[in-house]
Design a protein around this motif. Structure first.
Motif, mmCIF file in Angstrom:
data_model
loop_
_atom_site.group_PDB
_atom_site.id
_atom_site.type_symbol
_atom_site.label_atom_id
_atom_site.label_comp_id
_atom_site.label_asym_id
_atom_site.label_seq_id
_atom_site.Cartn_x
_atom_site.Cartn_y
_atom_site.Cartn_z
ATOM 1 N N VAL A 5 0.840 -1.201 0.000
ATOM 2 C CA VAL A 5 0.000 0.000 0.000
ATOM 3 C C VAL A 5 0.875 1.251 0.000
ATOM 4 O O VAL A 5 0.652 2.196 -0.770
ATOM 5 C CB VAL A 5 -0.959 -0.003 1.211
ATOM 6 C CG1 VAL A 5 -1.597 1.367 1.397
ATOM 7 C CG2 VAL A 5 -2.044 -1.058 1.023
ATOM 8 N N VAL A 6 1.884 1.276 0.856
ATOM 9 C CA VAL A 6 2.802 2.417 0.908
ATOM 10 C C VAL A 6 3.611 2.507 -0.382
ATOM 11 O O VAL A 6 3.788 3.598 -0.944
ATOM 12 C CB VAL A 6 3.735 2.298 2.134
ATOM 13 C CG1 VAL A 6 4.807 3.387 2.099
ATOM 14 C CG2 VAL A 6 2.934 2.388 3.429
ATOM 15 N N LEU A 7 4.089 1.371 -0.875
ATOM 16 C CA LEU A 7 4.887 1.361 -2.105
ATOM 17 C C LEU A 7 4.070 1.856 -3.290
ATOM 18 O O LEU A 7 4.521 2.721 -4.055
ATOM 19 C CB LEU A 7 5.399 -0.060 -2.361
ATOM 20 C CG LEU A 7 6.272 -0.252 -3.599
ATOM 21 C CD1 LEU A 7 7.583 0.499 -3.447
ATOM 22 C CD2 LEU A 7 6.545 -1.731 -3.840
ATOM 23 N N TYR A 8 2.867 1.342 -3.457
ATOM 24 C CA TYR A 8 2.026 1.752 -4.583
ATOM 25 C C TYR A 8 1.623 3.224 -4.480
ATOM 26 O O TYR A 8 1.560 3.927 -5.486
ATOM 27 C CB TYR A 8 0.768 0.886 -4.651
ATOM 28 C CG TYR A 8 0.987 -0.497 -5.224
ATOM 29 C CD1 TYR A 8 2.258 -0.979 -5.479
ATOM 30 C CD2 TYR A 8 -0.086 -1.332 -5.507
ATOM 31 C CE1 TYR A 8 2.464 -2.248 -6.003
ATOM 32 C CE2 TYR A 8 0.102 -2.606 -6.033
ATOM 33 C CZ TYR A 8 1.379 -3.054 -6.270
ATOM 34 O OH TYR A 8 1.574 -4.308 -6.785
ATOM 35 N N GLY A 9 1.312 3.669 -3.264
ATOM 36 C CA GLY A 9 0.882 5.052 -3.093
ATOM 37 C C GLY A 9 1.981 6.064 -3.327
ATOM 38 O O GLY A 9 1.704 7.252 -3.548
ATOM 39 N N SER A 20 -4.098 4.158 -6.352
ATOM 40 C CA SER A 20 -3.178 3.023 -6.370
ATOM 41 C C SER A 20 -3.149 2.311 -5.022
ATOM 42 O O SER A 20 -3.198 1.077 -4.945
ATOM 43 C CB SER A 20 -1.776 3.503 -6.750
ATOM 44 O OG SER A 20 -1.786 4.110 -8.021
ATOM 45 N N ALA A 21 -3.063 3.099 -3.941
ATOM 46 C CA ALA A 21 -3.051 2.501 -2.604
ATOM 47 C C ALA A 21 -4.376 1.811 -2.301
ATOM 48 O O ALA A 21 -4.413 0.730 -1.691
ATOM 49 C CB ALA A 21 -2.757 3.574 -1.552
ATOM 50 N N PHE A 22 -5.473 2.405 -2.755
ATOM 51 C CA PHE A 22 -6.780 1.815 -2.454
ATOM 52 C C PHE A 22 -7.018 0.529 -3.233
ATOM 53 O O PHE A 22 -7.670 -0.392 -2.729
ATOM 54 C CB PHE A 22 -7.895 2.809 -2.761
ATOM 55 C CG PHE A 22 -9.267 2.268 -2.432
ATOM 56 C CD1 PHE A 22 -9.657 2.088 -1.114
ATOM 57 C CD2 PHE A 22 -10.142 1.913 -3.442
ATOM 58 C CE1 PHE A 22 -10.903 1.560 -0.812
ATOM 59 C CE2 PHE A 22 -11.397 1.386 -3.141
ATOM 60 C CZ PHE A 22 -11.777 1.221 -1.818
ATOM 61 N N MET A 23 -6.506 0.438 -4.446
ATOM 62 C CA MET A 23 -6.647 -0.811 -5.199
ATOM 63 C C MET A 23 -6.014 -1.969 -4.433
ATOM 64 O O MET A 23 -6.566 -3.075 -4.372
ATOM 65 C CB MET A 23 -6.015 -0.678 -6.586
ATOM 66 C CG MET A 23 -6.843 0.110 -7.571
ATOM 67 S SD MET A 23 -6.073 0.267 -9.213
ATOM 68 C CE MET A 23 -6.181 -1.425 -9.803
ATOM 69 N N ALA A 24 -4.867 -1.714 -3.817
ATOM 70 C CA ALA A 24 -4.209 -2.749 -3.020
ATOM 71 C C ALA A 24 -5.015 -3.064 -1.761
ATOM 72 O O ALA A 24 -5.220 -4.236 -1.412
ATOM 73 C CB ALA A 24 -2.797 -2.294 -2.650
ATOM 74 N N LEU A 25 -5.483 -2.036 -1.096
ATOM 75 C CA LEU A 25 -6.246 -2.238 0.143
ATOM 76 C C LEU A 25 -7.547 -2.983 -0.125
ATOM 77 O O LEU A 25 -7.930 -3.907 0.616
ATOM 78 C CB LEU A 25 -6.539 -0.888 0.792
ATOM 79 C CG LEU A 25 -7.246 -0.903 2.152
ATOM 80 C CD1 LEU A 25 -6.370 -1.580 3.197
ATOM 81 C CD2 LEU A 25 -7.591 0.509 2.588
ATOM 82 N N TYR A 26 -8.241 -2.605 -1.195
ATOM 83 C CA TYR A 26 -9.502 -3.274 -1.517
ATOM 84 C C TYR A 26 -9.285 -4.739 -1.872
ATOM 85 O O TYR A 26 -10.049 -5.610 -1.433
ATOM 86 C CB TYR A 26 -10.199 -2.565 -2.689
ATOM 87 C CG TYR A 26 -11.469 -3.283 -3.084
ATOM 88 C CD1 TYR A 26 -12.650 -3.036 -2.405
ATOM 89 C CD2 TYR A 26 -11.467 -4.242 -4.093
ATOM 90 C CE1 TYR A 26 -13.812 -3.727 -2.728
ATOM 91 C CE2 TYR A 26 -12.617 -4.943 -4.416
ATOM 92 C CZ TYR A 26 -13.789 -4.673 -3.734
ATOM 93 O OH TYR A 26 -14.929 -5.376 -4.042
#
Length: 453
Positions: A5-9, A20-26
């Motif tokens: 999440v941190v890496l993508y964001g 980007s971070a939300f796609m990972a979190l979802y």
């Protein structure tokens, strides 16, 4: 999950940080619900087909408090005689459900890396549970849960094929069908925060020890070797990638170092607890060089690779590195360590008596994973695309997070209020004397963004 999440964001443009971070979190959250409802037993339950387990919930007390078990891993020899009983770790089924969920979730999160910066978030929400059920569970059962590749003797210690080859191939396939980012984003997609990108990569490196250290399902000799080899390979790959950047580009790239770390982690995964540590160094060097060549050289010469917009180069860092690790494991897996991990008698690397047959098995398994993911990912996206557009419209792509979520990553204009673009344009066009504000600033040698208060 926190690491990615941190890496993508942080590794994407500022306007795509939230999305980007939300796609990972979802993906992480949706995977857990589908996992306990159906998917866990499809991947690790009783056999339905040679490549698939029987679906069922993992929700009841009786099931979750019993001893963990992989019922389909019981291995029978000639004449149907039981040679090795099923794998049964010494902890409750609930622990196994949660551990294997982490691997399933990370696969979808890695897949998302190929689609950042343009995929319709509603299409992503529909895609994730379908791909988990129809693609991930098949690969997991076939290689880990007691499917035909498991009993054939294919080696995949902790997900070189199930997680990384799958996510890399599926991500590349999905990127083809979703379509590319805007031209301006493809040409310049600089990270919005390199320091946070390093922090996310560090969290990912730390978490990888949990994956590879937990794969033996016990705190044993194999787990200890796996954790050491994981760190050694990542370090060797990072250094190799950095050295290649310095040799050919004159400077050590921080983004490149993170990519090198990633390929080292991926490459060692299929054999982390099964090879000597000197072999982990060798695998790390290969992981820092072969994907570097495919990304920096072959990518520019391939029309297909140029056409498909794989945002974070997931194909190179996961598919190529995962396949490379699987083949090297087929060469370097030692019989002593392999016998502690697999229930299939005689499994070992080619350099230790396994012969070329073991490498053939590794390549055949990779082919199965590639074909299955291409076909299933294509089918899912074509079906989803009939109902929901896969790609965001161009007018929303120009805006990014605010159009997709009504939120932005950074409050740069005071306490979170939006900056009025029209007021900015009016302020910058004001004429003072014979010059506009922009002209006066340029005359003073001022460059960059200037906020007119």
């Amino acid at each position: 999950m926190p690491g990615l999440v941190v890496l993508y964001g942080s590794i994407v443009k500022k306007k795509w940080a939230v999305n980007s971070a939300f796609m990972a979190l979802y993906a992480y959250a949706s995977t857990l619900i589908v996992w306990v409802l159906l998917a866990f037993r499809m991947a690790f339950g009783d056999r339905l087909f040679p490549f698939w387990g029987k679906a069922g919930p993992a929700l009841t007390q009786d099931f979750l408090t019993g001893r963990a078990s992989f019922p389909a891993t019981a291995h029978y020899g000639a004449g149907g005689k039981l040679e090795v009983g099923p794998t049964q770790p010494y902890y409750p089924e609930a622990s196994l459900v949660l551990f294997q969920f982490q691997l399933a979730a990370i696969t979808l999160v890695l897949l998302a890396g190929a689609l950042l910066g343009r995929m319709n978030i509603r299409a992503w929400m529909a895609f994730t549970p379908l791909w988990l059920l129809l693609s991930y569970t098949v690969c997991a059962f076939s290689l880990w849960g007691g499917g035909f590749l498991y009993h054939w003797g294919v080696i995949d210690y902790s997900g070189g094929y199930v997680v990384h080859l799958s996510s890399g191939v599926a991500g590349f396939t999905a990127a083809y069908w979703v379509g590319p980012r805007m031209k301006s984003d493809r040409e310049r997609f600089a990270p919005n925060n390199i320091l946070l990108m390093i922090a996310g990569g560090g969290l990912l490196w730390l978490g990888w020890a949990g994956f590879n250290g937990g794969a033996p399902y016990a705190p044993n000799l194999t787990a200890s070797i796996a954790v050491l080899n994981t760190n050694v390979s990542a370090a060797a790959s990072l250094l190799t990638w950095t050295c290649l950047d310095v040799i050919f580009f004159g400077k050590p790239s921080v983004i490149g170092a993170v990519q090198g770390m990633m390929t080292g982690l991926v490459c060692i995964t299929p054999g982390a607890g099964l090879v000597h540590t000197w072999a982990a160094v060798l695998m790390g060097i290969c992981a820092g060089s072969v994907p570097w060549v495919t990304m920096m050289v072959l990518h520019k010469r391939s029309a297909l690779l140029q056409k498909v917009d794989d945002t974070l180069a997931v194909f190179h860092t996961h598919a190529v590195a995962g396949l490379l690790g699987g083949v090297l494991t087929g060469l370097l897996a030692t019989p002593e360590l392999t016998s502690l991990h697999t229930h299939v008698p005689g499994t070992r690397g080619a350099f230790y008596g396994g012969g070329i047959a073991q490498v053939g098995k590794q390549l055949a398994a990779a082919l199965f994973v590639v074909v299955w993911n291409v076909v299933v990912t294509t089918g899912i996206l074509l079906c989803v695309g009939l109902v929901i557009p896969l790609r965001m419209p161009d007018d929303e792509l120009k805006i990014g997070d605010d159009a997709a979520h009504g939120e932005e990553a950074y409050a740069l204009w005071g306490d979170g209020e939006r900056f009025d673009v029209s007021r900015r344009a009016a302020a910058r066009s004001n004429v003072v004397g014979d010059q506009t504000v922009d002209q006066r600033l340029a005359a003073m040698g001022v460059r960059g963004v200037t906020v007119q208060l």
